[in-house]
Design an enzyme around this catalytic site. Structure first.
Site, short mmCIF file in Angstrom:
data_model
loop_
_atom_site.label_atom_id
_atom_site.label_comp_id
_atom_site.label_asym_id
_atom_site.label_seq_id
_atom_site.Cartn_x
_atom_site.Cartn_y
_atom_site.Cartn_z
N VAL A 1 0.82 -1.22 0.00
CA VAL A 1 0.00 0.00 0.00
C VAL A 1 0.84 1.26 0.00
CG1 VAL A 1 -2.26 -0.73 0.78
CG2 VAL A 1 -0.44 -0.34 2.47
N GLY A 2 1.66 1.38 -1.01
CA GLY A 2 2.27 2.67 -1.32
C GLY A 2 1.17 3.55 -1.92
N HIS A 3 1.56 4.56 -2.66
CA HIS A 3 0.57 5.50 -3.21
C HIS A 3 -0.42 4.82 -4.14
CE1 HIS A 3 2.27 9.00 -1.35
NE2 HIS A 3 3.47 8.62 -1.73
N VAL A 4 0.06 3.87 -4.96
CA VAL A 4 -0.85 3.20 -5.89
C VAL A 4 -1.80 2.26 -5.15
CG1 VAL A 4 -1.02 1.64 -7.87
CG2 VAL A 4 0.79 3.38 -7.80
N ASN B 1 6.77 -2.50 -11.40
CA ASN B 1 7.66 -2.20 -12.53
C ASN B 1 8.95 -2.99 -12.42
OD1 ASN B 1 6.36 -0.39 -14.28
ND2 ASN B 1 6.53 1.22 -12.73
N ARG C 1 -3.24 7.76 -21.35
CA ARG C 1 -2.52 9.03 -21.54
C ARG C 1 -2.53 9.47 -23.00
NH1 ARG C 1 2.16 7.44 -17.20
NH2 ARG C 1 1.04 8.22 -15.39
N HIS D 1 5.49 -1.45 -21.11
CA HIS D 1 5.16 -0.29 -20.28
C HIS D 1 6.50 0.35 -19.94
CE1 HIS D 1 3.21 2.34 -17.47
NE2 HIS D 1 3.80 1.81 -16.44
#
Lengths: 311, 311, 311, 311
Positions: free
Chosen positions: A9-12, A124, A155, A179
């Site tokens: 549970v980092g920012h993403v 990543n 995007r 990616h």
């Protein structure tokens, strides 16, 4: 019941958790993080909001045994700061070293839990680490996939829609491949309001390469301004999960296994209850096919190289 | 059209922005931040997600003139790191010094913009800085209020519901007073599943002081684990705004001006299109009235003291 | 996955179905109706809308075997026209004769399907027919309950909120007893913006009996104007189901089995994954207790009488 | 604030109203119907549900002066029974006679109200009556449009997606022309999962004419089973309105004025705050262009003929 779990549970991961709770998508949510105080903090913050929303989500933390009957598992672990340091040295695949260590830690635990749902990865380097996860968890290639260029495509849609002053949802078509650096927009697949963008570009003297570059720069601008990106990637991840839960058989692009190229890579697929229901082969131009092969090969080669180096 | 603006996109402002966009609540959203790269990053991240959601929100940045026809203005500026340093020195009102400077900067700009909607503040120290904002913007006391103990009340609901194994929404009643140390839970107003919590506590030998402490500790645990809190506070802020937009005349607690005590303070009110439609006076116990007066006086005195010191 | 089924797609069943689909609540929905063309028409109309909403719901029709793994079963069958004819003759329990026949048809099929989820009934006479359903399906008393006075309570909230010019959600408290003539508002449980309505009524010279009558008249006005009621009842039914799916342990009033009175009757309960998790006993006034007993006895006696007559 | 109004609360108008309320889309909703008891019944049913949903919508009835600041006006009047009788006589344009009378009644009232928002029509015959409305209200051609083949397109998407076992949202492309007999699917615009349906049909030996017929038959099956259709048409109407409110500039097909053909007709357009922001001209095949011209001419001729006859 819709049961979700999130590892990391980092920012993403936190944005995914919030989305699932605030929109009433998850009935139960399991949050797992090696930082116990952080997992507990997110649990509490999400519980504190439940007196103010219409639905309820039961939130549990740090218990791998809960994965046994979890429907959707998001893997959103990472170390953005390790990444920053490496990136300064010009190494795009810098996170692999770090995320491989994460996978070595979590994969056996996922396996042992009896998890048999669908796993969606946002780590990543997205394509390679998902393959590594698949290999190490023993989940089928159908069962585990990654957001991949679903975000890059969003995007591209944004940048193209700006150019034509319309809703990003009016822009169809895909960004294929890694990616990462070797990705490319398959302009032959892109339509704006139902019109081929290649035709529109000719009429208006637009340079599509510049648009492609603008999309890439946009992601970078987010990163530079916030030091991370979370809203769009979390939105992409949740959308993919909803297609699984309702067996929607929805056509999205994501990073999934290519039999042709022998690697995970961003390509259009149909998403349903088993995860990847089928891969869709669109008629790309020769140039696009070459770029696609190049991007897939890049992922494959780097994966093999780095896999050896770090073991 | 529902037009929102946010001044300050730290963790709280950004979570408010995401909530407004992902739930399709805002038709237009203006983000203002002195950190231009940050404002731009949030704008892009929120725009990038719009190809993946059902609704569309037009997102603009850093233009005060847009406030002229804005319906709801959130003021969510702050400097959590300045706060941390001060807090280490044991000074709960530490943010005032900093947020006053923010108000001195933004208040004239809000005034000049012709803003005539409703403003909802989440800055700290919540009650005092909202009063300061009101005085400096010239907005009416009806038009500007703060989340105040709406968040503390949500936390109390969570803690009490844990104790009784039920939905936090089953817990009614309020935490009154300062969004800070001198606040208190008015237990005489609290019901669980329709039963007076004071009775239930007696039957079960529960110590309500301990529950009150647990709620406070919970907020702290979030802060310690994440270094900020955002989901619950953002959810509270958005909920208040929705009551304004639909003229719901909903009964919520928030920090609004008390004629009786001459200060902004957390008290129940009816929220509608003008902001605070009326303040609700519940029959508190004598002990609760004393605590309420004490809390209001604390805010007032500190405000006067610090106002002088820092001018 | 959230799997729902509906038996009977008259106006109520269809509104429940639409709500589940348009809000993305159900992942799968099974519609069952003896009128096959109607079931097919609803299936098609709900499928036709899926190109225009964010989520997808798989919709099946007329297959009882699908109930084997259904989470929530709504029973919304009825014959409003049979009802109208009888009602003209002043017989409030007129639907029982008809709905009993429906239950005799569907109960063995539900039983045979292996259904082991939670069933929520909206048929009339609500309390009696739910008991009859429980007895004939062999489902536990915990597993099957009815909307009952959850709807009448919503109407009371609406009428009281009109009087005090506030959001219906500001009005707490319950209408107890039969979903029919012998029901009553337990005014001692009702609060408006946190204030006892009995006090407020005294201050303002309000006649609470008139408010009670207005709520009843409101339901009648809907019926007279539309020849059926559907939005509010469907909303109530769906809300109850969501509490089950998320194991919310939410406090709602509904028709569930009373050990004390030996009948299904409208009383507050805690709703969770098993259906009725517990019945809540609020401290009613003596007068209210008498009315409650009377209403429960009314249901019980009529049920016994009519059960004999029609067998 | 988002202010909506609906003229005519038959099955379609009521479903639109419910959608706006249950999803929290409208802050204020004005319902107008010549059947006062019906308008009142819908108002009450929608108000009764508000104690059970998260948001609030203020609901008013039968006051044309409220249109002065209404953002979106739905015109959903009709007489389905008059229609049924005529239809039995094989007259597809049968509703025109009836709906023209409605327009003669309501157009001057809309005009007098000072309404300056965007109007979305669902009446039949859809294209002709919208033109008639435009002429009689004096609203600009940009400001008033109809759902038209947005519904037929949704049905085509459903039928095609069934054939390819995928989400209807994976099917792009349009049904052009009259919301009636002369409409046609422009197969050259249709893609499934990004692949041209014409190619797919060849590969699989699919008869596209049969799919077109199946879509038409589907609408008919709904009508036969329910005696009206409402969910899909209401969903279409609300979706169009949301694009207006958020100035989405979304690409949808709807019935709007064609300069080329001098009539309202179903064609792709970009929807934004002014209503029709622009009409999109896609490269149809010669055969499709012919069909399009034929369909537009059909509408125009019948309109002129019937306009004379009935004046």
């Amino acid at each position: 019941m819709r049961k979700y779990a999130i590892i990391g549970v980092g920012h993403v991961g936190a944005a995914v958790a919030y989305t699932l709770v605030t929109k009433g998508i998850a009935d139960e949510l399991v949050i797992i993080d090696t930082n116990e105080k952080l997992a507990r903090a997110e649990q509490l913050d999400l519980q504190d909001m439940q007196g103010r929303i219409e639905t309820r989500t039961i939130i549990k933390i740090n218990d791998y045994s809960e994965l046994a009957d979890t429907d959707i598992l998001f893997i959103t672990a990472g170390n953005i700061h390790a990444y920053e340091e490496k990136q300064a040295q010009g190494n795009r695949w810098a996170e692999f070293e770090y995320t491989k260590e994460i996978v070595k830690d979590i994969a056996p635990k996922i396996k042992a839990s009896g998890f048999h749902g669908v796993a969606i990865d946002t780590m990543n380097p997205c394509d390679a680490i998902t393959q590594y996860l698949q290999e190490n968890t023993g989940l089928s290639q159908q069962q585990i996939f990654a957001t991949g260029t679903f975000l890059d495509t969003a995007r591209m849609q944004k940048v193209v829609s700006d150019q034509f002053n319309c809703d990003p949802k009016n822009v169809s078509g895909y960004v294929y491949g890694e990616h990462g650096e070797s990705q490319f927009t398959a302009w032959s697949t892109v339509q704006v309001n139902g019109l081929a963008v290649t035709e529109l570009a000719k009429q208006r003297g637009l340079n599509l390469d510049e648009l492609e570059e603008a999309a890439r720069r946009g992601g970078w601008e987010v990163y530079v301004g916030k030091h991370y990106t979370n809203w769009a990637i979390a939105t992409c991840a949740v959308k993919l999960s909803q297609a699984v839960l309702s067996d929607a058989r929805a056509a999205y692009i994501c990073s999934c296994y290519s039999e042709k190229y022998g690697t995970y890579v961003g390509q259009p697929a149909v998403i349903g209850k088993h995860g990847i229901e089928e891969v869709t082969t669109l008629p790309l131009t020769d140039d696009e096919e070459t770029k696609f092969k190049h991007s897939a090969d890049t992922i494959k080669e780097k994966f093999q190289l780095l896999d050896k180096q770090t073991n």
